[in-house]
Scaffold this motif. Structure first.
Motif, PDB file in Angstrom:
ATOM      1  N   PHE A   7       0.837  -1.250   0.147  1.00 14.11           N
ATOM      2  CA  PHE A   7       0.199  -0.092  -0.041  1.00 14.11           C
ATOM      3  C   PHE A   7       0.897   1.244   0.172  1.00 14.11           C
ATOM      4  O   PHE A   7       0.606   1.980  -0.731  1.00 14.11           O
ATOM      5  CB  PHE A   7      -1.232  -0.007   1.155  1.00 14.11           C
ATOM      6  CG  PHE A   7      -1.823   1.210   1.222  1.00 14.11           C
ATOM      7  CD1 PHE A   7      -2.964   1.231   0.413  1.00 14.11           C
ATOM      8  CD2 PHE A   7      -1.439   2.222   2.020  1.00 14.11           C
ATOM      9  CE1 PHE A   7      -3.920   2.468   0.689  1.00 14.11           C
ATOM     10  CE2 PHE A   7      -2.369   3.533   2.372  1.00 14.11           C
ATOM     11  CZ  PHE A   7      -3.371   3.499   1.339  1.00 14.11           C
ATOM     12  N   ILE A   8       2.052   1.070   0.842  1.00 13.94           N
ATOM     13  CA  ILE A   8       2.623   2.510   0.949  1.00 13.94           C
ATOM     14  C   ILE A   8       3.418   2.785  -0.458  1.00 13.94           C
ATOM     15  O   ILE A   8       3.612   3.876  -0.756  1.00 13.94           O
ATOM     16  CB  ILE A   8       3.938   2.122   1.938  1.00 13.94           C
ATOM     17  CG1 ILE A   8       3.322   2.070   3.546  1.00 13.94           C
ATOM     18  CG2 ILE A   8       4.918   3.226   1.809  1.00 13.94           C
ATOM     19  CD1 ILE A   8       3.943   1.729   4.558  1.00 13.94           C
ATOM     20  N   LYS A   9       4.007   1.535  -1.003  1.00 15.58           N
ATOM     21  CA  LYS A   9       4.638   1.769  -2.398  1.00 15.58           C
ATOM     22  C   LYS A   9       3.355   2.255  -3.358  1.00 15.58           C
ATOM     23  O   LYS A   9       3.697   3.067  -4.289  1.00 15.58           O
ATOM     24  CB  LYS A   9       4.977   0.284  -3.168  1.00 15.58           C
ATOM     25  CG  LYS A   9       6.078  -0.275  -2.307  1.00 15.58           C
ATOM     26  CD  LYS A   9       6.466  -1.750  -2.888  1.00 15.58           C
ATOM     27  CE  LYS A   9       7.692  -2.104  -2.053  1.00 15.58           C
ATOM     28  NZ  LYS A   9       8.025  -3.605  -2.424  1.00 15.58           N
ATOM     29  N   ARG A  10       2.106   1.694  -3.470  1.00 18.57           N
ATOM     30  CA  ARG A  10       1.152   2.190  -4.412  1.00 18.57           C
ATOM     31  C   ARG A  10       0.869   3.985  -3.807  1.00 18.57           C
ATOM     32  O   ARG A  10       0.732   4.572  -4.836  1.00 18.57           O
ATOM     33  CB  ARG A  10       0.042   1.642  -4.298  1.00 18.57           C
ATOM     34  CG  ARG A  10       0.228   0.202  -5.054  1.00 18.57           C
ATOM     35  CD  ARG A  10      -1.110  -0.507  -4.900  1.00 18.57           C
ATOM     36  NE  ARG A  10      -1.737  -0.844  -3.770  1.00 18.57           N
ATOM     37  CZ  ARG A  10      -1.200  -2.151  -3.385  1.00 18.57           C
ATOM     38  NH1 ARG A  10      -0.298  -3.065  -3.780  1.00 18.57           N
ATOM     39  NH2 ARG A  10      -1.889  -2.492  -2.134  1.00 18.57           N
ATOM     40  N   LEU A  11       0.810   4.242  -2.718  1.00 21.66           N
ATOM     41  CA  LEU A  11       0.986   5.735  -2.176  1.00 21.66           C
ATOM     42  C   LEU A  11       2.005   6.417  -2.650  1.00 21.66           C
ATOM     43  O   LEU A  11       1.537   7.760  -3.203  1.00 21.66           O
ATOM     44  CB  LEU A  11       0.664   5.697  -0.675  1.00 21.66           C
ATOM     45  CG  LEU A  11       0.075   6.970  -0.163  1.00 21.66           C
ATOM     46  CD1 LEU A  11      -1.218   7.198  -0.649  1.00 21.66           C
ATOM     47  CD2 LEU A  11       0.140   6.885   1.343  1.00 21.66           C
ATOM     48  N   GLU A  12       3.140   6.033  -2.697  1.00 21.29           N
ATOM     49  CA  GLU A  12       4.294   6.826  -3.153  1.00 21.29           C
ATOM     50  C   GLU A  12       3.961   6.747  -4.689  1.00 21.29           C
ATOM     51  O   GLU A  12       4.674   8.130  -5.094  1.00 21.29           O
ATOM     52  CB  GLU A  12       5.494   5.973  -2.793  1.00 21.29           C
ATOM     53  CG  GLU A  12       5.814   6.127  -1.513  1.00 21.29           C
ATOM     54  CD  GLU A  12       6.903   5.306  -1.039  1.00 21.29           C
ATOM     55  OE1 GLU A  12       7.437   4.408  -1.804  1.00 21.29           O
ATOM     56  OE2 GLU A  12       7.586   5.235   0.171  1.00 21.29           O
ATOM     57  N   ILE A  13       3.464   5.980  -5.393  1.00 16.94           N
ATOM     58  CA  ILE A  13       3.477   6.225  -6.840  1.00 16.94           C
ATOM     59  C   ILE A  13       2.201   7.320  -7.087  1.00 16.94           C
ATOM     60  O   ILE A  13       2.829   7.921  -8.089  1.00 16.94           O
ATOM     61  CB  ILE A  13       2.792   4.825  -7.651  1.00 16.94           C
ATOM     62  CG1 ILE A  13       4.050   3.670  -7.464  1.00 16.94           C
ATOM     63  CG2 ILE A  13       2.164   4.962  -9.036  1.00 16.94           C
ATOM     64  CD1 ILE A  13       3.456   2.242  -7.983  1.00 16.94           C
ATOM     65  N   ILE A  14       1.458   7.381  -6.440  1.00 15.24           N
ATOM     66  CA  ILE A  14       0.473   8.558  -6.413  1.00 15.24           C
ATOM     67  C   ILE A  14       1.016   9.859  -6.027  1.00 15.24           C
ATOM     68  O   ILE A  14       0.699  10.816  -6.933  1.00 15.24           O
ATOM     69  CB  ILE A  14      -0.848   8.153  -5.485  1.00 15.24           C
ATOM     70  CG1 ILE A  14      -1.602   7.049  -5.689  1.00 15.24           C
ATOM     71  CG2 ILE A  14      -1.685   9.413  -5.431  1.00 15.24           C
ATOM     72  CD1 ILE A  14      -2.743   6.761  -4.758  1.00 15.24           C
ATOM     73  N   LEU A  67      -6.038  -0.827  -2.878  1.00 12.04           N
ATOM     74  CA  LEU A  67      -6.165  -1.657  -2.008  1.00 12.04           C
ATOM     75  C   LEU A  67      -5.252  -2.910  -2.256  1.00 12.04           C
ATOM     76  O   LEU A  67      -4.516  -3.237  -1.340  1.00 12.04           O
ATOM     77  CB  LEU A  67      -7.634  -2.241  -1.706  1.00 12.04           C
ATOM     78  CG  LEU A  67      -8.449  -1.228  -1.061  1.00 12.04           C
ATOM     79  CD1 LEU A  67      -9.989  -1.737  -0.909  1.00 12.04           C
ATOM     80  CD2 LEU A  67      -8.136  -0.624   0.335  1.00 12.04           C
ATOM     81  N   ASN A  68      -5.472  -3.419  -3.325  1.00 11.55           N
ATOM     82  CA  ASN A  68      -4.452  -4.542  -3.408  1.00 11.55           C
ATOM     83  C   ASN A  68      -3.807  -4.548  -4.863  1.00 11.55           C
ATOM     84  O   ASN A  68      -3.097  -5.745  -5.147  1.00 11.55           O
ATOM     85  CB  ASN A  68      -5.494  -5.843  -3.189  1.00 11.55           C
ATOM     86  CG  ASN A  68      -6.577  -5.791  -4.279  1.00 11.55           C
ATOM     87  OD1 ASN A  68      -6.556  -5.082  -5.474  1.00 11.55           O
ATOM     88  ND2 ASN A  68      -7.625  -6.361  -4.049  1.00 11.55           N
ATOM     89  N   GLY A  69      -3.472  -3.828  -5.475  1.00 13.57           N
ATOM     90  CA  GLY A  69      -2.926  -3.522  -6.653  1.00 13.57           C
ATOM     91  C   GLY A  69      -3.430  -4.211  -7.789  1.00 13.57           C
ATOM     92  O   GLY A  69      -2.834  -4.334  -9.047  1.00 13.57           O
ATOM     93  N   THR A  70      -4.402  -4.660  -7.863  1.00  8.16           N
ATOM     94  CA  THR A  70      -5.445  -5.133  -9.225  1.00  8.16           C
ATOM     95  C   THR A  70      -5.805  -3.837  -9.881  1.00  8.16           C
ATOM     96  O   THR A  70      -6.484  -2.826  -9.306  1.00  8.16           O
ATOM     97  CB  THR A  70      -6.477  -6.177  -8.964  1.00  8.16           C
ATOM     98  OG1 THR A  70      -7.469  -5.576  -7.930  1.00  8.16           O
ATOM     99  CG2 THR A  70      -5.888  -7.354  -8.144  1.00  8.16           C
TER     100      THR A  70
END
Length: 149
Positions: A7-14, A67-70
């Motif tokens: 989740f943190i990785k996806r938040l950093e992408i945002i 939430l889950n990368g999908t």
């Protein structure tokens, strides 16, 4: 359950996508800067309220992706990929304009003409005449009677 590290990785992408710092992102979605810091450090897990604020403010963020990368980020990239697949699968030599205006004027004219024909037909018929009487029985059979003209 949401994997906090992912989740943190996806938040950093945002954050990178919108060129925002953690504090400006927190201000934008209306959370305390400290909660954003605790989340990015892995101390806290994201709350539902936090996730819903992200999705509400940033329209390109997909709920399932965050939430889950999908799915995909941004949302529009998935639509563009899907539309390209559809166009590639067609066996037409000419490109298709997916965003062209549809002309409904011809259809509107034909519908209005049909309405006029129905009106004329019903005006010409004598509404007092009985055309047919049908009796339906519970056993599934029916009888039809036509009066003599």
């Amino acid at each position: 359950m949401v994997n906090t590290d992912d989740f943190i990785k996806r938040l950093e992408i945002i954050l990178d996508y919108y060129s925002l710092s953690a504090s400006s992102f927190a201000d934008k979605i209306g959370v305390q800067r400290s909660s954003m810091s605790h989340l990015l450090s892995g101390r806290n897990k994201p709350s539902l309220d936090f996730i819903l604020k992200i999705i509400d403010i940033f329209q390109d963020v997909d709920l399932y992706w965050i939430l889950n990368g999908t799915g995909s980020f941004p949302k529009n990239s998935e639509l563009i990929q899907n539309s390209n697949l559809v166009v590639q699968n067609l066996d037409t030599p000419t490109p298709i304009d997916l965003f062209s205006q549809i002309s409904l004027s011809e259809e509107k004219v034909s519908v209005s003409e049909k309405m006029k024909q129905v009106t004329r037909t019903s005006e010409n018929e004598n509404s007092d005449e009985i055309e047919k009487i049908v009796f339906f029985y519970k056993n599934g059979t029916f009888k039809s009677y036509k009066p003599n003209s």
